[in-house]
Scaffold this motif. Structure first.
Motif, PDB file in Angstrom:
ATOM      1  N   VAL A  71       0.844  -1.191   0.000  1.00 58.52           N
ATOM      2  CA  VAL A  71       0.000   0.000   0.000  1.00 58.52           C
ATOM      3  C   VAL A  71       0.884   1.248   0.000  1.00 58.52           C
ATOM      4  CG1 VAL A  71      -1.914  -1.165   1.151  1.00 58.52           C
ATOM      5  CG2 VAL A  71      -0.155  -0.016   2.521  1.00 58.52           C
ATOM      6  N   ALA A  72       0.227   2.402  -0.106  1.00 65.53           N
ATOM      7  CA  ALA A  72       0.979   3.649  -0.291  1.00 65.53           C
ATOM      8  C   ALA A  72       1.376   4.333   1.012  1.00 65.53           C
ATOM      9  CB  ALA A  72       0.158   4.617  -1.146  1.00 65.53           C
ATOM     10  N   PHE A  76      -3.116   3.330   5.187  1.00 70.27           N
ATOM     11  CA  PHE A  76      -3.672   2.222   4.402  1.00 70.27           C
ATOM     12  C   PHE A  76      -3.217   0.879   4.965  1.00 70.27           C
ATOM     13  CE2 PHE A  76      -3.966   5.363   0.719  1.00 70.27           C
ATOM     14  CZ  PHE A  76      -5.352   5.476   0.822  1.00 70.27           C
ATOM     15  N   ALA A  77      -1.969   0.816   5.409  1.00 69.26           N
ATOM     16  CA  ALA A  77      -1.454  -0.424   5.994  1.00 69.26           C
ATOM     17  C   ALA A  77      -2.204  -0.777   7.273  1.00 69.26           C
ATOM     18  CB  ALA A  77       0.038  -0.289   6.280  1.00 69.26           C
ATOM     19  N   THR A  78      -2.517   0.231   8.083  1.00 67.38           N
ATOM     20  CA  THR A  78      -3.284   0.003   9.307  1.00 67.38           C
ATOM     21  C   THR A  78      -4.672  -0.530   8.987  1.00 67.38           C
ATOM     22  OG1 THR A  78      -2.065   1.776  10.432  1.00 67.38           O
ATOM     23  CG2 THR A  78      -4.157   1.091  11.412  1.00 67.38           C
ATOM     24  N   GLN A 108       6.887   3.331   0.538  1.00 66.71           N
ATOM     25  CA  GLN A 108       7.748   4.482   0.807  1.00 66.71           C
ATOM     26  C   GLN A 108       8.571   4.163   2.039  1.00 66.71           C
ATOM     27  OE1 GLN A 108       5.888   8.041   2.557  1.00 66.71           O
ATOM     28  NE2 GLN A 108       3.916   6.977   2.516  1.00 66.71           N
ATOM     29  N   ARG A 109       9.745   4.751   2.093  1.00 64.13           N
ATOM     30  CA  ARG A 109      10.602   4.541   3.261  1.00 64.13           C
ATOM     31  C   ARG A 109      10.244   5.558   4.331  1.00 64.13           C
ATOM     32  NH1 ARG A 109      17.255   4.302   3.646  1.00 64.13           N
ATOM     33  NH2 ARG A 109      17.365   4.288   5.934  1.00 64.13           N
TER      34      ARG A 109
END
Length: 573
Positions: A71-72, A76-78, A108-109
């Motif tokens: 995901v971006a 979104f990951a949560t 993204q890092r």
């Protein structure tokens, strides 16, 4: 018998120091009496099971890692993880024990330390930053899929975690059984399921109040974890359960959901400076007078022909009380940014159990790194400041390389590590045998050693054999440890102990030096030590402690205010 004779002579010789020692000890105890007053400012995650209470011989039912589409952003990951947790709750696995990791790559890092700082001081928490690998060190690589079956390889940079899916803690000395209890929840097939933590320098020493929550060792597999990679990130959650430990699947997943409800997806980049604060007091434990006398007595013992002692490492804590709280994560981030700018190759770490101060540090010393059967370690000893010019820096380097005192201290460390590796490994190589490793503020004598284990089960022998190294204890080890226990007026706790992580096919530990214990409302205890061998000068060793401690204090306002300023500050508050 020799140890007992040494001890009796030393105790007799220190009678003139007892008054000073008692005074220092009473000040230390009184300053610690309020150490637990401020714990209510933290938020604790829900309880979890202690894996040390299980049978290490019984394997868990399942060890899994499930990866979802990339995901971006962390938000979104949560969302993706919350949905996955709900689905998992509706379809529980058919096992009475197990550990499952759910992970979502982020395109993204994001720095793990920034994520940790955003978590509203949720406890327990941990942080471990790998140092960059030189070409001869190999690389710490992580494999995971992007959810579509395509494998990617990424270099893991830093890991931050909150909560504990399973913890490992006890007040007894870390044992083979404890190690097996940790390994029970790990698998080479799931390389990112890891137990992060630390072990006390001396498990036989009494535990003082500030170190109580850590026990003799403290490790956690985080409930919620953020992994910083070279070009991306991962947000992950881990669920562990074992009916035999009265910690069921239902309890574990409910606890995870409670923690996830407290986790923030809003991440703000930390600044490059810790908020400046007045230092109200800066007390050295022991003070300079006691330090000088103790070192002179230690040198007398070293010089005795009847004594086997060649080297002892004595430590000091600097008790810094500040006008405002020191944020341990911001302090650590400041160190990290400084080191990145200066190019220092070191580990950074943070470990904080519930109801406890934060143990943070920046250490250049590696205890060992294992990947499959390959194991490496290094000798680092002898310290000099860096020169203000290239010519002066080179002159200091030459002085360090030619110093008989520093050569003795270094060879004790290097040869001790070599002998211990040779007792466990099939083959040991050493390259370089003696060189200079430079850091922004100091430079050391350095050697690297590597070998091949006969079995992965030898990992526990590596840990128990290498710790404590002569670099943080002395030589012979037991004589030095006893002298430290009789001389020092502080509890080292995890200072100078192993700090790092266990994984399925890989593990890595640093030595927890250049470290501090940070408590809300009380400031910090900054730890440093120095090796004492024949030829050591008490004043120069004290200066070395000042140099090491300055790594932390340089980010604070080094002004001890007058009584009038303190009174005015009290009226304002």
């Amino acid at each position: 018998m020799a140890t007992a004779i040494v001890s009796k002579h030393f105790l007799a010789g220190l009678k003139d120091l007892e008054l000073a020692k008692c005074s220092i000890s009473s000040q230390t105890i009184s300053s610690r009496q309020s150490v637990h007053i401020f714990h209510h400012r933290y938020q604790s995650c829900s309880l979890s099971m202690n894996g040390c209470q299980g049978d290490p011989r019984v394997p868990v039912g399942t060890i899994e890692t499930r990866t979802f589409p990339a995901v971006a952003s962390p938000a979104f990951a949560t969302d993706s993880l919350n949905l996955a947790i709900s689905n998992l709750k509706a379809n529980p696995p058919p096992f009475t024990s197990g550990i499952i990791r759910l992970q979502v790559p982020i395109q993204q890092r994001i720095e793990a330390i920034d994520w940790l700082h955003a978590q509203h001081q949720l406890l327990p928490r941990c942080f471990f930053s790998c140092r960059s690998r030189r070409k001869d060190d190999g690389h710490l690589f992580t494999d995971f899929t992007n959810g579509n079956g395509h494998a990617h390889v990424h270099n893991l940079v830093s890991v931050a975690g909150v909560g504990s899916a399973v913890l490992f803690r006890h007040i007894h000395q870390f044992s083979y059984s404890d190690w097996k209890s940790i390994k029970r929840f790990l698998s080479a097939k799931c390389p990112l399921i890891r137990a992060y933590g630390a072990i006390r320098f001396d498990a036989m020493a009494n535990i003082s109040s500030e170190w109580e929550s850590f026990g003799s060792f403290y490790f956690i597999v985080p409930q919620v974890e953020f992994d910083e990679l070279e070009g991306s990130s991962i947000l992950a959650v881990t669920i562990a359960w074992d009916n035999a430990l009265s910690w069921t699947w239902e309890q574990a997943i409910d606890a995870l959901q409670l923690t996830m409800n407290q986790v923030s997806s809003t991440i703000v980049k930390l600044g490059k400076e810790v908020a400046r604060t007045l230092i109200l007091s800066n007390n050295q434990i022991p003070n300079k007078t006691y330090w000088d006398l103790a070192l002179k007595r230690a040198l007398q013992i070293i010089k005795r022909s009847s004594s086997p002692l060649i080297k002892v490492v004595l430590a000091r804590s600097s008790e810094v009380v500040t006008a405002t709280d020191i944020d341990p994560i911001a302090w650590l981030a400041c160190l990290q940014i400084y080191l990145q700018v200066e190019g220092e190759n070191a580990y950074q770490f943070c470990l904080q159990p519930p109801n406890a101060p934060a143990f943070i540090g920046n250490t250049a010393k590696q205890l060992f790194h294992r990947k499959w059967l390959g194991v490496s370690s290094e000798a680092l000893a002898g310290t000099r400041a860096r020169g203000q010019s290239k010519a002066l820096d080179l002159q200091i380097e030459r002085d360090l390389l030619s110093s008989p005192k520093d050569h003795l201290e270094f060879t004790i460390v290097r040869d001790s590590i070599r002998r211990k590796l040779e007792a466990i490994c099939n083959r040991v190589v050493m390259e370089p045998k003696k060189a200079i490793r430079k850091f922004p503020r100091v430079q050391h004598l350095y050697a690297q050693l590597a070998g091949t284990l006969r079995s992965e089960d030898d990992e526990f022998d590596i840990l128990s054999s290498l710790h404590p190294t002569p670099a943080v204890c002395g030589f012979p080890t037991e004589e030095a440890r006893l002298l430290i226990a009789e001389t020092e007026v502080l509890d080292r706790g995890m200072y100078a102990g192993p700090v790092g992580w266990f994984g399925g096919g890989e593990s890595e530990f640093a030595v927890g030096i250049r470290s501090a214990l940070v408590e809300k409302g009380l400031g910090a205890l900054i730890y440093a030590g120095t090796g004492i061998v024949e030829g050591s000068d008490p004043s120069l060793e004290w200066d070395e402690l000042e140099l090491k401690t300055s790594q932390f204090t340089k980010f604070l306002k080094l002004e001890v205010p007058s009584r009038e300023k303190i009174e005015n500050l009290g009226r304002i508050n």
